[in-house]
Design a protein around this motif. Structure first.
Motif, PDB file in Angstrom:
ATOM      1  N   ALA A  24     -88.044  -3.741  81.505  1.00 42.74           N
ATOM      2  CA  ALA A  24     -88.426  -2.589  80.680  1.00 42.74           C
ATOM      3  C   ALA A  24     -87.188  -1.839  80.223  1.00 42.74           C
ATOM      4  O   ALA A  24     -86.182  -1.779  80.936  1.00 42.74           O
ATOM      5  CB  ALA A  24     -89.346  -1.662  81.465  1.00 42.74           C
ATOM      6  N   HIS A  26     -84.747   1.289  79.257  1.00 42.29           N
ATOM      7  CA  HIS A  26     -84.470   2.643  79.760  1.00 42.29           C
ATOM      8  C   HIS A  26     -84.949   3.654  78.725  1.00 42.29           C
ATOM      9  O   HIS A  26     -84.762   3.469  77.525  1.00 42.29           O
ATOM     10  CB  HIS A  26     -82.977   2.802  80.002  1.00 42.29           C
ATOM     11  CG  HIS A  26     -82.558   4.192  80.358  1.00 42.29           C
ATOM     12  ND1 HIS A  26     -82.925   4.806  81.532  1.00 42.29           N
ATOM     13  CD2 HIS A  26     -81.800   5.092  79.675  1.00 42.29           C
ATOM     14  CE1 HIS A  26     -82.416   6.026  81.561  1.00 42.29           C
ATOM     15  NE2 HIS A  26     -81.727   6.216  80.456  1.00 42.29           N
ATOM     16  N   GLY A  98     -84.340   4.980  89.889  1.00 42.88           N
ATOM     17  CA  GLY A  98     -85.638   4.914  89.241  1.00 42.88           C
ATOM     18  C   GLY A  98     -86.053   6.206  88.577  1.00 42.88           C
ATOM     19  O   GLY A  98     -87.040   6.250  87.842  1.00 42.88           O
ATOM     20  N   LYS A 135     -94.672   5.631  78.282  1.00 46.01           N
ATOM     21  CA  LYS A 135     -95.410   4.662  79.107  1.00 46.01           C
ATOM     22  C   LYS A 135     -95.219   3.245  78.579  1.00 46.01           C
ATOM     23  O   LYS A 135     -95.094   2.295  79.350  1.00 46.01           O
ATOM     24  CB  LYS A 135     -96.901   5.013  79.119  1.00 46.01           C
ATOM     25  CG  LYS A 135     -97.262   6.195  79.996  1.00 46.01           C
ATOM     26  CD  LYS A 135     -98.752   6.503  79.875  1.00 46.01           C
ATOM     27  CE  LYS A 135     -99.121   7.772  80.620  1.00 46.01           C
ATOM     28  NZ  LYS A 135    -100.554   8.129  80.428  1.00 46.01           N
ATOM     29  N   ASN A 138     -91.318   2.269  79.313  1.00 35.52           N
ATOM     30  CA  ASN A 138     -91.036   1.966  80.719  1.00 35.52           C
ATOM     31  C   ASN A 138     -91.952   2.815  81.591  1.00 35.52           C
ATOM     32  O   ASN A 138     -91.610   3.945  81.960  1.00 35.52           O
ATOM     33  CB  ASN A 138     -89.568   2.256  81.039  1.00 35.52           C
ATOM     34  CG  ASN A 138     -89.150   1.706  82.398  1.00 35.52           C
ATOM     35  OD1 ASN A 138     -89.945   1.661  83.334  1.00 35.52           O
ATOM     36  ND2 ASN A 138     -87.891   1.310  82.510  1.00 35.52           N
ATOM     37  N   LYS A 139     -93.098   2.269  81.920  1.00 34.05           N
ATOM     38  CA  LYS A 139     -94.118   3.032  82.638  1.00 34.05           C
ATOM     39  C   LYS A 139     -93.633   3.461  84.017  1.00 34.05           C
ATOM     40  O   LYS A 139     -93.877   4.594  84.451  1.00 34.05           O
ATOM     41  CB  LYS A 139     -95.394   2.207  82.777  1.00 34.05           C
ATOM     42  CG  LYS A 139     -96.533   2.981  83.432  1.00 34.05           C
ATOM     43  CD  LYS A 139     -97.817   2.183  83.452  1.00 34.05           C
ATOM     44  CE  LYS A 139     -98.931   2.991  84.102  1.00 34.05           C
ATOM     45  NZ  LYS A 139    -100.204   2.241  84.148  1.00 34.05           N
ATOM     46  N   VAL A 140     -92.942   2.576  84.725  1.00 35.65           N
ATOM     47  CA  VAL A 140     -92.474   2.898  86.083  1.00 35.65           C
ATOM     48  C   VAL A 140     -91.482   4.053  86.057  1.00 35.65           C
ATOM     49  O   VAL A 140     -91.590   5.011  86.824  1.00 35.65           O
ATOM     50  CB  VAL A 140     -91.844   1.658  86.755  1.00 35.65           C
ATOM     51  CG1 VAL A 140     -91.208   2.043  88.097  1.00 35.65           C
ATOM     52  CG2 VAL A 140     -92.889   0.568  86.951  1.00 35.65           C
ATOM     53  N   GLU A 141     -90.498   3.972  85.164  1.00 34.51           N
ATOM     54  CA  GLU A 141     -89.499   5.036  85.039  1.00 34.51           C
ATOM     55  C   GLU A 141     -90.165   6.348  84.641  1.00 34.51           C
ATOM     56  O   GLU A 141     -89.835   7.416  85.187  1.00 34.51           O
ATOM     57  CB  GLU A 141     -88.449   4.647  84.007  1.00 34.51           C
ATOM     58  CG  GLU A 141     -87.325   5.683  83.866  1.00 34.51           C
ATOM     59  CD  GLU A 141     -86.312   5.293  82.800  1.00 34.51           C
ATOM     60  OE1 GLU A 141     -85.106   5.392  83.083  1.00 34.51           O
ATOM     61  OE2 GLU A 141     -86.732   4.891  81.697  1.00 34.51           O
ATOM     62  N   GLU A 143     -93.344   7.329  85.163  1.00 34.43           N
ATOM     63  CA  GLU A 143     -94.172   7.874  86.239  1.00 34.43           C
ATOM     64  C   GLU A 143     -93.317   8.474  87.355  1.00 34.43           C
ATOM     65  O   GLU A 143     -93.615   9.564  87.874  1.00 34.43           O
ATOM     66  CB  GLU A 143     -95.091   6.786  86.812  1.00 34.43           C
ATOM     67  CG  GLU A 143     -96.147   6.278  85.841  1.00 34.43           C
ATOM     68  CD  GLU A 143     -97.204   7.317  85.505  1.00 34.43           C
ATOM     69  OE1 GLU A 143     -97.224   8.395  86.132  1.00 34.43           O
ATOM     70  OE2 GLU A 143     -98.019   7.053  84.587  1.00 34.43           O
ATOM     71  N   GLN A 144     -92.251   7.792  87.722  1.00 36.77           N
ATOM     72  CA  GLN A 144     -91.380   8.306  88.788  1.00 36.77           C
ATOM     73  C   GLN A 144     -90.676   9.596  88.352  1.00 36.77           C
ATOM     74  O   GLN A 144     -90.565  10.548  89.132  1.00 36.77           O
ATOM     75  CB  GLN A 144     -90.349   7.249  89.187  1.00 36.77           C
ATOM     76  CG  GLN A 144     -90.938   6.065  89.928  1.00 36.77           C
ATOM     77  CD  GLN A 144     -89.887   5.039  90.329  1.00 36.77           C
ATOM     78  OE1 GLN A 144     -88.742   5.076  89.863  1.00 36.77           O
ATOM     79  NE2 GLN A 144     -90.267   4.112  91.187  1.00 36.77           N
ATOM     80  N   SER A 145     -90.236   9.613  87.114  1.00 30.70           N
ATOM     81  CA  SER A 145     -89.557  10.807  86.589  1.00 30.70           C
ATOM     82  C   SER A 145     -90.531  11.972  86.459  1.00 30.70           C
ATOM     83  O   SER A 145     -90.190  13.125  86.739  1.00 30.70           O
ATOM     84  CB  SER A 145     -88.930  10.494  85.226  1.00 30.70           C
ATOM     85  OG  SER A 145     -88.005   9.435  85.326  1.00 30.70           O
ATOM     86  N   ASP A 147     -93.320  12.382  88.277  1.00 35.17           N
ATOM     87  CA  ASP A 147     -93.673  12.843  89.628  1.00 35.17           C
ATOM     88  C   ASP A 147     -92.606  13.795  90.158  1.00 35.17           C
ATOM     89  O   ASP A 147     -92.924  14.831  90.765  1.00 35.17           O
ATOM     90  CB  ASP A 147     -93.822  11.650  90.576  1.00 35.17           C
ATOM     91  CG  ASP A 147     -95.088  10.849  90.301  1.00 35.17           C
ATOM     92  OD1 ASP A 147     -95.971  11.361  89.591  1.00 35.17           O
ATOM     93  OD2 ASP A 147     -95.174   9.694  90.786  1.00 35.17           O
TER      94      ASP A 147
END
Length: 444
Positions: A24, A26, A98, A135, A138-141, A143-145, A147
Motif C-alpha cells: 500500500a 504511504h 505504522g 482508506k 492505505n487502510k492500515v496506515e 486506521e492506526q493513525s 486511532d
C-alpha cells in the motif's frame, strides 16, 4: 497463435497477482490539506456567526493538538509541554511504526474543530471525502493513525473542558449602567447585549492572568471642550466628516471597510432585518498566516507551527482585551455623538456590541503581527487577499507591523473607536505578542 494467447493470459494473471501483492502507498499529507481544514473552519464560523473571542478559542485548540502530534518526530520544533497553562503531555504511542504523525495531526485538527463549531455536518463532508480516499490509499496506515489521533483528541478535550468556557455560558448578562453617562450602552440597529462579558474568566493559554497586560487608563470621560476625552471624541466626528466628503472613494474608507471584520453587521430592509456574515478579526490574521506560509513554501511542520503560535497569541490577546473592555466599560463614540453633538451622525462601520476600550482589532493585530514577524521576519511584503470573498480588493503591506498599524487606525476611520483605544490597544497587543513569542521559543 494459441501459444501467444496463453502467454498473454499468463502475463495478465501475473500482473493481477502482482498488483494484489503490491505494498500500500504511504499517505501523503500536504500543507495544502491543513490550509483546507483551517479554511473550512473559518467558513463554518462565518456561517454560524461566532463572536470574535469565541472564534479565537476555536482556532487555538485544534492547532495545539495538531502541533503536539507532529513535533514528536520533529528535528525543528519542541513540544508545548511545560509551556501552556495546566497542559499535560499528550499520550505517546508505544511504537510509531505504522502511524503517520502528519495524518494523525490533520485528523485531530478536523475532529477537535468539529467539537467546537455548531454546523458539524459541514466539516463532516470534508472528513468523509478525505477518509474514503485515505482508506483506499492505505487502510492500515489510516486506521492506526486515526486511532492514535483519537487518543490525543480525548486528552486535549479533557484539558479544553477545564478552561471555564462552559461555566461562562451560564453566567448572567452584562448589566448596563444608564445612570453614568460614561458607561457603555447598546448601540443601533439591534441594540444587542454586550457579548462575552465574562471572557476574562477563560483560562489563558500562556498569560499569567487576564490582567497581566492591563493598559493604562483611557482619558477621563468629559464633554468639556479642551479636555482630552472631548478632543478624542471630536477627532472621531471630524475625521468621519472629512473622509466622507468625496463619497465612498477615499482611501480611509477603503481601509475601514477592509478591516471591518464584524460578524454582527445587521441590515434592515423595511420590516426585515438580517445579518451580513463576515470574517472575525482573528480569522483575518489566521488568513494572513496562511498567506505567509504559502509564500515561503512552508512544509507541514512549519505551517502547523505558524498557525499554532499565531492562534495562541490571538486567543490570549482577546482575553486580555476583553478583561479591559468590561472593566473600563467605556461608551462608544456613536452614542456620545448622537446624544450630544449630532443626532443624525452615523459611523462608517456598524458599531460592534461591546464596550469601547481597548480596541479589539488593535490588540489582536498587535499580538499577531509580533508572532508573524518572529516567524517570517520583518519587512515581509505580502498581498492580503483575505477579504476577496466579501467583495473587497487585495491590499498590499510591506510588513506585518505595517498591516497591524493600518488595522488599528481603521477603527478611527470607521468611527467606532477613540484614539486612546487604538494606540493603547496596539501597545497592549504587542506586549501580549512579545510575551507569547518569548514563551514559545520552540525551535531546536
Amino acid at each position: 497463435m494459441k501459444h501467444l494467447k496463453t502467454k498473454i493470459y499468463l502475463f495478465i494473471i501475473i500482473g493481477v497477482l502482482a498488483s494484489c501483492n503490491k505494498p500500500a502507498e504511504h499517505i501523503e499529507v500536504s500543507p495544502e490539506l491543513f490550509h483546507m481544514s483551517v479554511d473550512k473552519v473559518i467558513n463554518i464560523m462565518i456561517h454560524d456567526i461566532f463572536s470574535p473571542p469565541v472564534a479565537s478559542r476555536v482556532f487555538a485548540y485544534p492547532n495545539i493538538a495538531a502541533y503536539e502530534i507532529i513535533v514528536q518526530n520533529s528535528s525543528e520544533f519542541q513540544s508545548l509541554n511545560g509551556k501552556l497553562n495546566e497542559f499535560t503531555p499528550i499520550p505517546k504511542p508505544e511504537d510509531l511504526k505504522g502511524i503517520n504523525l502528519e495524518l494523525s495531526a490533520l485528523i485531530a485538527h478536523m475532529e477537535i474543530s468539529k467539537k467546537l463549531i455548531f454546523s458539524e455536518d459541514r466539516i463532516t463532508v470534508l472528513q468523509d471525502s478525505l477518509y474514503n480516499e485515505w482508506k483506499i490509499t492505505n487502510k492500515v496506515e489510516f486506521e492506526q493513525s486515526k486511532d492514535y489521533a483519537f487518543e490525543v483528541i480525548k486528552h486535549i478535550k479533557e484539558w479544553m473542558d477545564k478552561d471555564n468556557y462552559n461555566q461562562t455560558r451560564t453566567m448572567p448578562k452584562f448589566t448596563v449602567d444608564t445612570d453614568d453617562p460614561s458607561r457603555w450602552q447598546p448601540t443601533p440597529p439591534t441594540y444587542m447585549d454586550g457579548i462575552e462579558p465574562h471572557w476574562n474568566k477563560i483560562r489563558p493559554f500562556l498569560l499569567d492572568s487576564a490582567q497581566q497586560f492591563k493598559p493604562e487608563s483611557h482619558p477621563e470621560f468629559s464633554l468639556v471642550k479642551g479636555s482630552k476625552f472631548y478632543e478624542e471624541l471630536m477627532e472621531v466626528y471630524n475625521v468621519s466628516k472629512e473622509i466622507t466628503k468625496t463619497g465612498d472613494e477615499s482611501e480611509e474608507i477603503a481601509i475601514a471597510r477592509f478591516w471591518d471584520c464584524n460578524p454582527f453587521v445587521s441590515v434592515t430592509r423595511g420590516h426585515f432585518m438580517f445579518a451580513t456574515k463576515k470574517i472575525s478579526p482573528g480569522a483575518h490574521w489566521i488568513g494572513i498566516t496562511k498567506i505567509a506560509s504559502l509564500k515561503t513554501n512552508a512544509n507541514v511542520e512549519q505551517t502547523v507551527n505558524a498557525y499554532t503560535k499565531t492562534s495562541i497569541a490571538i486567543a490570549d490577546a482577546f482575553i486580555s482585551c476583553w478583561d479591559e473592555k468590561f472593566r473600563s466599560n467605556l461608551i462608544r463614540p456613536e452614542t456620545v455623538i448622537n446624544q450630544n453633538i449630532d443626532p443624525d451622525w452615523l459611523p462608517i462601520l456598524q458599531t460592534p456590541p461591546f464596550p469601547e476600550y481597548t480596541s479589539g482589532h488593535s490588540v489582536v493585530s498587535g499580538a499577531a503581527s509580533v508572532i508573524l514577524t518572529e516567524i517570517f521576519g520583518d519587512n515581509f511584503y505580502f498581498e492580503d487577499d483575505t477579504e476577496i470573498p466579501f467583495g473587497l480588493p487585495v491590499r498590499n503591506f510591506k510588513s506585518f507591523y505595517n498591516a497591524s498599524s493600518e488595522a488599528a487606525v481603521s477603527r478611527l476611520y470607521g468611527g467606532i473607536h477613540y484614539r486612546a483605544a487604538i494606540d493603547n490597544g496596539l501597545d497592549q497587543g504587542k506586549k501580549v505578542g512579545y510575551f507569547v513569542a518569548k514563551k514559545l521559543n520552540l525551535s531546536k
